[in-house]
Design an enzyme around this catalytic site. Structure first.
Site, PDB file in Angstrom:
ATOM      1  N   LEU A  53      41.176  40.415  37.962  1.00 49.77           N
ATOM      2  CA  LEU A  53      39.758  40.004  38.724  1.00 49.77           C
ATOM      3  C   LEU A  53      39.595  38.493  38.735  1.00 49.77           C
ATOM      4  O   LEU A  53      39.893  38.008  37.456  1.00 49.77           O
ATOM      5  CB  LEU A  53      38.696  41.031  38.066  1.00 49.77           C
ATOM      6  CG  LEU A  53      37.347  40.587  38.569  1.00 49.77           C
ATOM      7  CD1 LEU A  53      37.167  40.976  39.906  1.00 49.77           C
ATOM      8  CD2 LEU A  53      36.071  41.007  37.507  1.00 49.77           C
ATOM      9  N   ASP A  54      39.647  38.014  39.740  1.00 47.48           N
ATOM     10  CA  ASP A  54      39.456  36.535  39.850  1.00 47.48           C
ATOM     11  C   ASP A  54      40.462  35.749  39.382  1.00 47.48           C
ATOM     12  O   ASP A  54      40.466  34.559  38.652  1.00 47.48           O
ATOM     13  CB  ASP A  54      38.035  36.075  39.007  1.00 47.48           C
ATOM     14  CG  ASP A  54      36.980  36.742  39.773  1.00 47.48           C
ATOM     15  OD1 ASP A  54      36.722  37.219  40.943  1.00 47.48           O
ATOM     16  OD2 ASP A  54      35.964  37.162  39.011  1.00 47.48           O
ATOM     17  N   GLU A  55      41.595  36.352  39.190  1.00 49.01           N
ATOM     18  CA  GLU A  55      42.895  35.570  38.571  1.00 49.01           C
ATOM     19  C   GLU A  55      43.827  35.214  39.734  1.00 49.01           C
ATOM     20  O   GLU A  55      44.914  34.547  39.361  1.00 49.01           O
ATOM     21  CB  GLU A  55      43.487  36.541  37.659  1.00 49.01           C
ATOM     22  CG  GLU A  55      42.633  36.893  36.052  1.00 49.01           C
ATOM     23  CD  GLU A  55      42.860  35.440  35.465  1.00 49.01           C
ATOM     24  OE1 GLU A  55      43.576  34.555  35.744  1.00 49.01           O
ATOM     25  OE2 GLU A  55      42.092  35.460  34.360  1.00 49.01           O
TER      26      GLU A  55
END
Length: 288
Positions: A230-232
């Protein structure tokens, strides 16, 4: 019948070594192409070389298959990760949205004006709120509600919509659902998300409220490729807006909307123009 092209975009990466640029330029000169735009970058830490070149035929339409075949010798010599595509073909894009329409409206408006070089083939949503906006632009709207129990089936429907429309890119324009690992893998390098924070800070839910709690003086937005983490995903573009201690969380949300819309549009444009190359967990972006 082989596709005929008059403009080509070449992008590649390989281990840096002497002669790469000269070999590429020489081959395309022999193929009857002129270089209109070219950008290069060497990552000095990894010794990896990146290049994007826009080429124009000076001998009329050319067979894309024939040009690709000719380029194979150089690509194999330098062990390139490469892509050669029609420079005039517009990428087909499917947009996913939930209940916030600012990013969606900006994309649709730019596309309608002809300033965003894509073909928007549809909008999918787990809510009905954005139907009237989408249909005002005469774009197909696909209402695909989702629950925890129906997530797999709903994501299969998204892939089907993409396949039926020939979409090459999924844009998450404030689509407030976390994609499954399977869908992230299926769309690796073909899905862009806008996160309403200056990553890597304030990941996950309610980042503006997180920013408020920390008393930040800058808020931001980040467009990145979607990965299972997530969000990486590799970051494509970011921007910030100055705020003060006097701004409430709700004001931060409002102030951030324009930034989100601008950042996402840039990322979609650069992807559509084949200006982005992956460099491990990062990107090389040749804006001009």
């Amino acid at each position: 019948m082989s596709q005929k092209v008059e403009e080509l975009i070449l992008k590649f990466s390989c281990d840096d070594q002497p002669g790469i640029v000269a070999s590429v330029a020489s081959l395309f000169s022999l193929q009857g192409f002129n270089i209109r735009e070219s950008s290069q970058f060497e990552d000095v830490t990894t010794k990896r070389f990146f290049m994007r070149t826009l080429l124009e035929s000076v001998e009329g339409p050319k067979s894309l298959h024939d040009v690709e075949s000719a380029f194979h010798s150089i690509a194999d010599r330098y062990r390139m990760d490469w892509c050669l595509c029609d420079g005039r073909k517009k990428a087909k894009v499917l947009i996913a949205v939930s209940q916030w329409g600012h990013c969606l409206n900006n994309l649709l408006n730019s596309w309608k004006r002809g300033t965003l070089p894509v073909e928007i083939v549809g909008v999918v949503s787990n809510h009905e709120e954005m139907r009237s906006l989408t249909e005002w632009y005469s774009v197909p709207y696909h209402y695909l509600p989702v629950t925890k129990e129906t997530k797999r089936e709903q994501e299969a429907q998204i892939l089907k919509v993409m396949g039926d429309a020939g979409a090459e890119l999924l844009v998450l324009a404030r689509y407030m659902q976390i994609l499954s690992d399977d869908l992230c893998r299926a769309l690796a390098g073909r899905a862009i998300n806008i996160h309403h924070s200056f990553l890597p800070g304030f990941k996950g839910a309610k980042p503006y409220h997180q920013a408020y709690d920390r008393g930040v003086k800058l808020i931001g937005a980040t467009a990145h490729y979607v990965t299972a983490e997530l969000d990486e995903g590799p970051i494509i573009e970011q921007a910030v807006e100055r705020v003060t201690h006097a701004n409430s969380p709700e004001e931060l949300v409002e102030l951030g909307r324009d930034t989100e819309a601008v950042v996402l549009q840039r990322a979609v444009r650069w992807h559509a123009e084949n200006r982005i190359l992956l460099n491990g967990g990062k990107t090389v972006v040749f804006t001009r």
